[in-house]
Design a protein around this motif. Structure first.
Motif, PDB file in Angstrom:
ATOM      1  N   ILE A 142    -118.853  61.613 -22.107  1.00 60.43           N
ATOM      2  CA  ILE A 142    -119.227  62.173 -23.165  1.00 60.43           C
ATOM      3  C   ILE A 142    -118.124  62.492 -24.319  1.00 60.43           C
ATOM      4  O   ILE A 142    -117.023  62.811 -24.064  1.00 60.43           O
ATOM      5  N   ASP A 143    -118.300  61.685 -25.261  1.00 59.17           N
ATOM      6  CA  ASP A 143    -117.405  61.785 -26.625  1.00 59.17           C
ATOM      7  C   ASP A 143    -117.770  62.835 -27.633  1.00 59.17           C
ATOM      8  O   ASP A 143    -118.798  62.641 -28.475  1.00 59.17           O
ATOM      9  N   PHE A 144    -117.089  64.025 -27.523  1.00 60.55           N
ATOM     10  CA  PHE A 144    -117.373  65.065 -28.209  1.00 60.55           C
ATOM     11  C   PHE A 144    -116.848  64.807 -29.698  1.00 60.55           C
ATOM     12  O   PHE A 144    -117.530  65.377 -30.679  1.00 60.55           O
ATOM     13  N   ASP A 145    -116.116  64.176 -30.027  1.00 61.38           N
ATOM     14  CA  ASP A 145    -115.620  63.897 -31.535  1.00 61.38           C
ATOM     15  C   ASP A 145    -116.478  63.171 -31.860  1.00 61.38           C
ATOM     16  O   ASP A 145    -117.243  63.385 -33.067  1.00 61.38           O
ATOM     17  N   ARG A 146    -117.268  62.038 -31.425  1.00 60.15           N
ATOM     18  CA  ARG A 146    -118.450  61.165 -31.906  1.00 60.15           C
ATOM     19  C   ARG A 146    -119.518  62.143 -31.946  1.00 60.15           C
ATOM     20  O   ARG A 146    -120.465  62.028 -32.999  1.00 60.15           O
ATOM     21  N   LEU A 147    -119.736  63.077 -31.016  1.00 61.40           N
ATOM     22  CA  LEU A 147    -121.180  63.901 -30.957  1.00 61.40           C
ATOM     23  C   LEU A 147    -120.911  64.720 -32.438  1.00 61.40           C
ATOM     24  O   LEU A 147    -121.965  64.827 -33.077  1.00 61.40           O
ATOM     25  N   ARG A 148    -120.042  65.358 -32.773  1.00 64.75           N
ATOM     26  CA  ARG A 148    -119.603  66.112 -34.003  1.00 64.75           C
ATOM     27  C   ARG A 148    -119.913  65.286 -35.172  1.00 64.75           C
ATOM     28  O   ARG A 148    -120.623  65.846 -35.988  1.00 64.75           O
ATOM     29  N   ARG A 149    -119.417  64.125 -35.159  1.00 68.37           N
ATOM     30  CA  ARG A 149    -119.361  63.346 -36.413  1.00 68.37           C
ATOM     31  C   ARG A 149    -120.922  62.890 -36.709  1.00 68.37           C
ATOM     32  O   ARG A 149    -121.382  63.189 -37.742  1.00 68.37           O
ATOM     33  N   GLU A 150    -121.352  62.458 -35.402  1.00 68.91           N
ATOM     34  CA  GLU A 150    -122.885  61.757 -35.614  1.00 68.91           C
ATOM     35  C   GLU A 150    -123.881  62.979 -36.059  1.00 68.91           C
ATOM     36  O   GLU A 150    -124.810  62.500 -36.982  1.00 68.91           O
ATOM     37  N   ARG A 151    -123.768  63.880 -35.586  1.00 67.13           N
ATOM     38  CA  ARG A 151    -124.871  65.161 -35.902  1.00 67.13           C
ATOM     39  C   ARG A 151    -124.544  65.343 -37.289  1.00 67.13           C
ATOM     40  O   ARG A 151    -125.589  65.487 -37.862  1.00 67.13           O
ATOM     41  N   LEU A 152    -123.236  65.711 -37.605  1.00 66.19           N
ATOM     42  CA  LEU A 152    -122.977  66.065 -39.036  1.00 66.19           C
ATOM     43  C   LEU A 152    -123.432  64.930 -40.060  1.00 66.19           C
ATOM     44  O   LEU A 152    -124.050  65.332 -41.066  1.00 66.19           O
ATOM     45  N   GLN A 153    -123.453  63.833 -39.712  1.00 67.78           N
ATOM     46  CA  GLN A 153    -123.567  62.803 -40.618  1.00 67.78           C
ATOM     47  C   GLN A 153    -125.007  62.721 -40.713  1.00 67.78           C
ATOM     48  O   GLN A 153    -125.906  62.343 -41.791  1.00 67.78           O
ATOM     49  N   LYS A 154    -125.908  62.863 -39.957  1.00 65.99           N
ATOM     50  CA  LYS A 154    -127.208  62.702 -39.796  1.00 65.99           C
ATOM     51  C   LYS A 154    -127.947  64.045 -40.932  1.00 65.99           C
ATOM     52  O   LYS A 154    -128.706  63.500 -41.433  1.00 65.99           O
ATOM     53  N   ALA A 155    -127.119  65.188 -40.708  1.00 68.19           N
ATOM     54  CA  ALA A 155    -127.788  66.265 -41.480  1.00 68.19           C
ATOM     55  C   ALA A 155    -127.370  65.802 -43.112  1.00 68.19           C
ATOM     56  O   ALA A 155    -128.132  66.086 -44.000  1.00 68.19           O
ATOM     57  N   LYS A 156    -126.007  65.158 -43.358  1.00 69.35           N
ATOM     58  CA  LYS A 156    -125.492  64.880 -44.639  1.00 69.35           C
ATOM     59  C   LYS A 156    -126.668  63.844 -45.216  1.00 69.35           C
ATOM     60  O   LYS A 156    -126.709  63.763 -46.325  1.00 69.35           O
ATOM     61  N   ASP A 157    -126.850  62.983 -44.418  1.00 72.50           N
ATOM     62  CA  ASP A 157    -127.592  61.616 -44.803  1.00 72.50           C
ATOM     63  C   ASP A 157    -129.123  62.209 -45.323  1.00 72.50           C
ATOM     64  O   ASP A 157    -129.674  61.865 -46.305  1.00 72.50           O
ATOM     65  N   LEU A 158    -129.720  63.029 -44.510  1.00 76.46           N
ATOM     66  CA  LEU A 158    -131.064  63.622 -44.883  1.00 76.46           C
ATOM     67  C   LEU A 158    -130.913  64.568 -46.148  1.00 76.46           C
ATOM     68  O   LEU A 158    -131.796  64.338 -46.983  1.00 76.46           O
ATOM     69  N   LEU A 159    -129.777  65.395 -46.216  1.00 77.68           N
ATOM     70  CA  LEU A 159    -129.804  66.009 -47.444  1.00 77.68           C
ATOM     71  C   LEU A 159    -129.462  65.190 -48.712  1.00 77.68           C
ATOM     72  O   LEU A 159    -129.973  65.415 -49.761  1.00 77.68           O
ATOM     73  N   ARG A 160    -128.704  64.235 -48.519  1.00 81.70           N
ATOM     74  CA  ARG A 160    -128.602  63.256 -49.757  1.00 81.70           C
ATOM     75  C   ARG A 160    -130.015  62.601 -50.132  1.00 81.70           C
ATOM     76  O   ARG A 160    -129.946  62.459 -51.591  1.00 81.70           O
TER      77      ARG A 160
END
Length: 448
Positions: free
Chosen positions: A17-35
């Motif tokens: 499990i790549d926790f750095d990737r997990l953090r980045r991808e989760r936040l990016q999904k929220a940012k994209d939908l908010l945008r």
């Protein structure tokens, strides 16, 4: 198997499990939908959403406090307000937050009373951050909130709208690492069921089963055993959804639901057993329950809908309920992730009118129930499924194809007792002959 099962540790010699990737991808999904939304910012008090956006956690004791909160502004990074010492810890140990981790106290679900001014303090913090970014005139999406905080935000001139659906949408398709965490979480429950199966026997209490499961899970690295529903005997029908101190007896049906989290990712995982032996009615109920579940699983693939799955399940009236609301969650599907009930919801109550397309990356549980003809026992089974590009994969592996009998060790002079039999066997020909002979000899009437 497409999905790998890793250990629970990080190692240098294998990609896990790549926790750095997990953090980045989760936040990016929220940012994209908010945008893409009409909202200027997102304000979250739900600890699962806070964790999804900020990758922070302070223990499940805080799960119901609604105290920690995070603000995600359009085109910017999240800001977290937390208990002061926790905020300092995040500053030191969560470099992805840094000085955006700040002390802040809300109302603690009413423990802080309105005159203490905490609601106004929260609202002012939010307004200041939004004004700095020119977003204070844009709608603020909120997931859950205490009414005094809501009113205080409105008094600050902020327009509050529903932000929960945005976060639900962000979380519905799991990332690669989320799926790995869910698979690992299910692996732990596999082990718990194996220990439980070996331990079940007459005299074991439901609460002792809960303790045994909890120990196995915590020993394996669970961060939170949310619940273990242990249901036995006559408690099986109707389903009470909570364990008791009832003692297991020979012939009892028993079903369990094990809910825990590993790194935040939950399980909802039913298994059903009998103790010592099973009645014919219970065997038949289990087969019916399993058939409904298997039919639902067979339909899980991209492009199908939740309505198609719900359609194979029985109507409420077919198993003793007046309508679909009265039997809600007995024939049921639900997403699992940082919470045990996420999108999509699959039920005859809502899925026909509001079907949802099944897509790769969804992870959900399917659970079925069927009452026995004896009027008191029942079967309950559940599987967790990952939707793959070409179909699906079941990640709950403890055997459930047929009804398992625990503690089957009864022997007579003629050999082992069968594991399918009734608690009260029908009278043998010899017994019937004895009754008839005694009636004639003693001259007493025998009613049929």
């Amino acid at each position: 198997m497409a999905l790998k099962t890793h250990g629970t540790m990080a190692v240098d010699w294998e990609n896990r499990i790549d926790f750095d990737r997990l953090r980045r991808e989760r936040l990016q999904k929220a940012k994209d939908l908010l945008r893409k939304s009409s909202m200027g910012s997102l304000l979250c008090f739900d600890m699962n959403n806070v964790r999804y956006i900020t990758a922070t956690h302070i223990g499940t004791w805080a799960q119901d406090k609604a105290n920690r909160f995070t603000l995600l502004p359009q085109n910017d990074e999240p800001i977290l307000w937390d208990f002061g010492s926790a905020a300092k810890h995040h500053q030191l140990n969560c470099p992805w937050l840094g000085d955006r981790s700040r002390p802040g106290i809300s109302m603690l679900r009413g423990a802080m009373t309105p005159e203490m001014g905490r609601a106004e303090d929260v609202a002012k913090k939010i307004r200041i951050e939004l004004e700095m970014r020119g977003l204070h005139k844009e709608p603020v999406g909120i997931d859950i909130i205490e009414p005094p905080v809501l009113f205080a935000l409105q008094r600050e001139g902020l327009e509050v709208v529903d932000g929960q659906q945005l976060m639900s949408e962000a979380r519905v398709i799991k990332t690669q690492d989320e799926i790995s965490l869910l698979n690992t979480s299910a692996m732990m429950v596999d082990a718990a069921y194996d220990e439980l199966y070996r331990a079940m026997k007459p005299g074991l209490r439901e609460n002792e089963a809960v303790g045994l499961v909890s120990k196995v899970l915590y020993d394996l690295g669970s961060e939170y055993v949310e619940a273990v529903n242990a249901i036995s005997g006559e408690r099986c029908n109707p389903h009470p959804h909570v364990f008791s101190d009832r003692v297991l007896r020979p012939g009892d049906p028993v079903y369990y639901d094990i809910l825990h989290s590993y790194m935040g990712y939950r399980t909802c995982y039913y298994r059903c057993f009998t103790v010592g032996y099973a009645s014919h009615a219970m065997v038949d109920a289990y087969k019916r329950c399993r058939d409904y579940l298997d039919a639902a699983i067979e339909l899980v693939r991209p492009g199908r809908t939740t309505a198609e799955i719900a359609a194979v399940w029985p109507k409420a009236e077919e198993f003793g309920f007046p309508n679909e609301e009265a039997c809600f969650a007995l024939q049921y599907g639900h997403g699992i992730g940082l919470a045990i009930w996420e999108k999509p919801v699959i039920s005859r109550l809502v899925s026909f009118d509001h079907p949802v397309e099944i897509k790769p990356g969804m992870v959900f549980a399917l659970e079925t129930f069927w009452p026995s003809t004896d009027g008191w026992s029942a079967a309950r089974i559940e599987e967790e499924i990952v939707v793959t590009p070409s179909g699906h994969e079941v990640i709950t592996r403890f055997p459930a194809e047929e009804l398992l009998v625990a503690g089957a060790h009864y022997f007579t002079v003629n050999g082992p007792l069968p594991t399918t039999r009734e608690s009260e066997a029908p009278p043998s020909d010899r017994v019937l002959e004895m009754i008839e002979t005694s009636a004639k000899t003693e001259r007493v009437g025998v009613s049929n």
